[in-house]
Design an enzyme around this catalytic site. Structure first.
Site, PDB file in Angstrom:
ATOM      1  N   THR A  71       0.862  -1.193   0.000  1.00 11.55           N
ATOM      2  CA  THR A  71       0.000   0.000   0.000  1.00 11.55           C
ATOM      3  C   THR A  71       0.894   1.237   0.000  1.00 11.55           C
ATOM      4  OG1 THR A  71      -1.783  -1.149   1.126  1.00 11.55           O
ATOM      5  CG2 THR A  71      -1.768   1.255   1.309  1.00 11.55           C
ATOM      6  N   ASN A 150      -5.765  -9.090  -8.032  1.00  6.54           N
ATOM      7  CA  ASN A 150      -5.876  -9.808  -6.754  1.00  6.54           C
ATOM      8  C   ASN A 150      -7.201 -10.533  -6.573  1.00  6.54           C
ATOM      9  OD1 ASN A 150      -6.439  -6.873  -6.679  1.00  6.54           O
ATOM     10  ND2 ASN A 150      -7.320  -7.367  -4.693  1.00  6.54           N
ATOM     11  N   GLN A 180       0.671  -9.500  -6.477  1.00  3.01           N
ATOM     12  CA  GLN A 180       0.198 -10.881  -6.667  1.00  3.01           C
ATOM     13  C   GLN A 180       1.009 -11.611  -7.741  1.00  3.01           C
ATOM     14  OE1 GLN A 180      -2.008 -12.264  -4.656  1.00  3.01           O
ATOM     15  NE2 GLN A 180      -2.997 -10.500  -3.705  1.00  3.01           N
ATOM     16  N   HIS A 202       3.971 -10.189   2.908  1.00  4.75           N
ATOM     17  CA  HIS A 202       3.045 -11.173   3.471  1.00  4.75           C
ATOM     18  C   HIS A 202       2.287 -11.992   2.441  1.00  4.75           C
ATOM     19  CE1 HIS A 202      -0.961  -8.974   3.301  1.00  4.75           C
ATOM     20  NE2 HIS A 202      -0.131  -8.004   3.007  1.00  4.75           N
ATOM     21  N   THR A 238      13.270   4.756  10.936  1.00  5.36           N
ATOM     22  CA  THR A 238      14.111   3.629  11.352  1.00  5.36           C
ATOM     23  C   THR A 238      13.585   2.340  10.736  1.00  5.36           C
ATOM     24  OG1 THR A 238      14.608   4.778  13.398  1.00  5.36           O
ATOM     25  CG2 THR A 238      15.043   2.409  13.366  1.00  5.36           C
ATOM     26  N   CYS A 325      -9.400  -6.547   1.217  1.00  8.76           N
ATOM     27  CA  CYS A 325      -9.429  -5.095   1.356  1.00  8.76           C
ATOM     28  C   CYS A 325     -10.802  -4.507   1.096  1.00  8.76           C
ATOM     29  CB  CYS A 325      -8.441  -4.448   0.406  1.00  8.76           C
ATOM     30  SG  CYS A 325      -6.810  -5.060   0.667  1.00  8.76           S
TER      31      CYS A 325
HETATM   32  N1  PMP Z   1      -1.878  -4.521  -4.388  1.00 11.81           N
HETATM   33  C1  PMP Z   1      -2.432  -5.733  -4.533  1.00 11.81           C
HETATM   34  C2  PMP Z   1      -2.714  -6.261  -5.913  1.00 11.81           C
HETATM   35  C3  PMP Z   1      -2.745  -6.497  -3.401  1.00 11.81           C
HETATM   36  O1  PMP Z   1      -3.309  -7.709  -3.550  1.00 11.81           O
HETATM   37  C4  PMP Z   1      -2.467  -5.973  -2.114  1.00 11.81           C
HETATM   38  C5  PMP Z   1      -2.803  -6.762  -0.860  1.00 11.81           C
HETATM   39  N2  PMP Z   1      -4.163  -7.125  -0.764  1.00 11.81           N
HETATM   40  C6  PMP Z   1      -1.881  -4.703  -2.022  1.00 11.81           C
HETATM   41  C7  PMP Z   1      -1.595  -4.013  -3.177  1.00 11.81           C
HETATM   42  C8  PMP Z   1      -1.552  -4.082  -0.699  1.00 11.81           C
HETATM   43  O2  PMP Z   1      -0.470  -4.727  -0.094  1.00 11.81           O
HETATM   44  P1  PMP Z   1      -0.178  -4.586   1.471  1.00 11.81           P
HETATM   45  O3  PMP Z   1      -1.140  -5.466   2.171  1.00 11.81           O
HETATM   46  O4  PMP Z   1       1.249  -5.045   1.616  1.00 11.81           O
HETATM   47  O5  PMP Z   1      -0.314  -3.151   1.807  1.00 11.81           O
END
Ligand code: PMP
Length: 383
Positions: A71, A150, A180, A202, A238, A325
């Site tokens: 993000t 995603n 992804q 993650h 940091t 999300c």
């Molecule tokens: N872009 C895509 C295509 C994602 O699938 C995701 C995670 N759902 C993100 C951005 C955001 O990543 P993060 O959870 O590391 O902020």
């Protein structure tokens, strides 16, 4: 019984990742900016991780910046690119199916006066390169296209985008949300002319709250976050030392097993799709030719996705309806709507996201539970 099929939302960290992070928390607690031994040790481990990622992506280590996740990477990339080229133009090209961490940043610029072209996708979730070519204008400064969607897993032909930009004599910068795709499909950042590429820890069995951004070193972008000049001044703060070390470990293991795990997962996806034929009134929203081997989105008509999700959960199977999300909102998936699905299909969509840990037996069990659950639900909805 626990079958985790929600690997697009997040993945289970690998054992080795957990171990190096515990070790880092216990021993590498020095501030990487400190001049003493503890600081230097932490700094060295950060640079080791950076090298592992750069090697995997075949880019140079000084082109990799650590962030708090994708993000942030998407926000930093888009904001710093638009800031640098603000006098050159105010037109952005993106797709209609981006993740909110791209879509909402761009919408914010649109509200501030930028003009935005949202490329449409076909019924497989893929953009048209002709539409892209005809959308490029003299004032286009940014093209931001996700590599793998995603929700449905569609793969965009980003490898052709830079050439189209050049043919149009445009100097627009190409940003790719690679979350992804990273570790899931082959990516050639340099060969494809990608200028900025976002990734996250993650989604590859690494830790949460850590990610990164590749930026072509010729771009020379200004920071969005100012402070103590960490990350060569581009992203102060940091460093998340245990996170960076954990991410490095996850990338190391993933890069050693990339093809083997991808082939395993792809065979499972094909098997899963084949067995799904045993259920009527479905639509496969992630056909193999157009999508990531890791993602299988399926619509079960006359079944509400969230109801089916809980039926599956009761039998130990974890899935998502749309992306994590957006699933907490009441809004219907914008991605599935863009694919042209009917309301019945949008409402009945389930996303299965595979991982190296899933077996054929897990798929067989999932199919059995799906058959029973879908039949039971339809007895009420189709009466
Ligand atoms: N872009 C895509 C295509 C994602 O699938 C995701 C995670 N759902 C993100 C951005 C955001 O990543 P993060 O959870 O590391 O902020």
């Amino acid at each position: 019984m626990e079958i985790y099929l929600d690997n697009c939302s997040t993945t289970k960290p690998r054992e080795e990742v957990i171990n190096v992070m515990i070790e880092a928390l216990q021993n590498d607690y020095g501030n990487p900016s400190s001049l003493h031994r503890l600081g230097l040790n932490a700094e060295k481990k950060i640079e080791d991780s950076r090298h592992k990622i750069a090697d995997f992506l075949k880019v140079s280590p000084e082109e990799i910046y650590f962030t708090s996740g994708a993000t942030e990477s998407n926000n930093l990339a888009i904001k710093s690119i638009l800031d640098k080229y603000s006098r050159k133009g105010k037109h952005i090209i993106t797709t209609a199916i981006e993740h909110p961490s791209v879509m909402n940043v761009i919408k914010n610029f649109q509200e501030k006066g930028y003009s935005v072209t949202y490329l449409k996708v076909d019924s497989n979730g893929v953009i048209s390169l002709d539409e892209l070519a005809s959308s490029i204008r003299p004032d286009t400064v940014l093209v931001s296209i996700m590599q793998v969607n995603n929700e449905v897993g569609s793969i965009q032909p980003t490898w052709k985008v830079k050439n189209i930009i050049k043919e149009k004599k445009s100097e627009a910068v190409l940003h790719v949300d690679g979350v992804q795709a990273f570790g899931k499909i082959p990516i050639r950042i340099k060969d494809w002319g990608i200028d900025a590429f976002s990734f996250s820890g993650h989604k590859i069995h690494g830790p949460k709250g850590i990610g990164g951004l590749y930026i072509n070193k010729d771009l020379k972008l200004n920071p969005v976050i100012y402070g103590g000049n960490q990350e060569r001044g581009f992203r102060s703060g940091t460093e998340n030392v245990p996170g960076i070390i954990g991410l490095g470990k996850a990338v190391e293991i993933m890069s050693n097993n990339f093809e083997e795990e991808r082939d395993h997962v792809r065979n499972l996806k094909l098997y899963f799709m084949d067995r799904l034929k045993e259920i009527e009134k479905i639509r496969i929203n992630s056909p193999d030719e157009y999508s990531s081997p890791y993602i299988l989105n399926v619509s079960f008509e006359y079944v509400r996705g969230e109801v089916l999700l809980h039926y599956l959960e009761n039998k130990g199977i974890y899935v998502s309806t749309t992306s994590a999300c957006s699933s907490k909102g009441t809004k219907k998936s914008h991605v599935l709507q863009e694919l042209g699905l009917t309301d019945l299909q949008v409402e009945g969509a389930i996303r299965f996201c595979l991982s190296y840990e899933i077996t054929k037996e897990d798929i067989d069990y999932t199919i059995d539970v799906l058959k029973d659950s879908v039949e039971e639900i339809r007895q009420v909805t189709m009466r």
